[in-house]
Design an enzyme around this catalytic site. Sequence first.
Site, mmCIF file in Angstrom:
data_model
loop_
_atom_site.group_PDB
_atom_site.id
_atom_site.type_symbol
_atom_site.label_atom_id
_atom_site.label_comp_id
_atom_site.label_asym_id
_atom_site.label_seq_id
_atom_site.Cartn_x
_atom_site.Cartn_y
_atom_site.Cartn_z
ATOM 1 N N CYS A 28 0.835 -1.211 0.000
ATOM 2 C CA CYS A 28 0.000 0.000 0.000
ATOM 3 C C CYS A 28 0.870 1.263 0.000
ATOM 4 O O CYS A 28 1.588 1.528 0.965
ATOM 5 C CB CYS A 28 -0.903 -0.061 1.234
ATOM 6 S SG CYS A 28 -1.738 1.475 1.642
ATOM 7 N N CYS A 31 0.177 3.720 2.815
ATOM 8 C CA CYS A 31 0.696 3.138 4.058
ATOM 9 C C CYS A 31 2.198 3.383 4.174
ATOM 10 O O CYS A 31 2.706 3.694 5.257
ATOM 11 C CB CYS A 31 0.421 1.637 4.123
ATOM 12 S SG CYS A 31 -1.323 1.190 4.086
#
Length: 108
Positions: A28, A31
């Site tokens: 991600c 992230c």
Amino acid sequence: MIHLTEGTLEGYIGSSKPTVVDSYASWCEPCKRTMKIWPNLEAEFEDKVTFLKIDVDENRLLADSLYVHSIPTFFIFKDGKQVEKWEGIKTLLEMKKIIERYIWHINM
């Protein structure tokens, strides 16, 4: 920073000290950006807040039990209750302000 697995969350969230949980995945991109500011938060709040991470790919049941529908998703727990949840990226300053609200409550 502590990485949670299935069955370990309950051992951390019952404290009166705020617990911040980051739900993420290694693939991600948002992230990854958040991970860059995480050490700053840990350094600033090291004795006042517990910081935990959940890899949603490795801990799908735990992520599902927290209703993680997108990542990153962040939670704050205090006294065993979820008191805050947000999805997506926030700046370091925005995250500090959110966390400070719950630190202030324990220092009253």
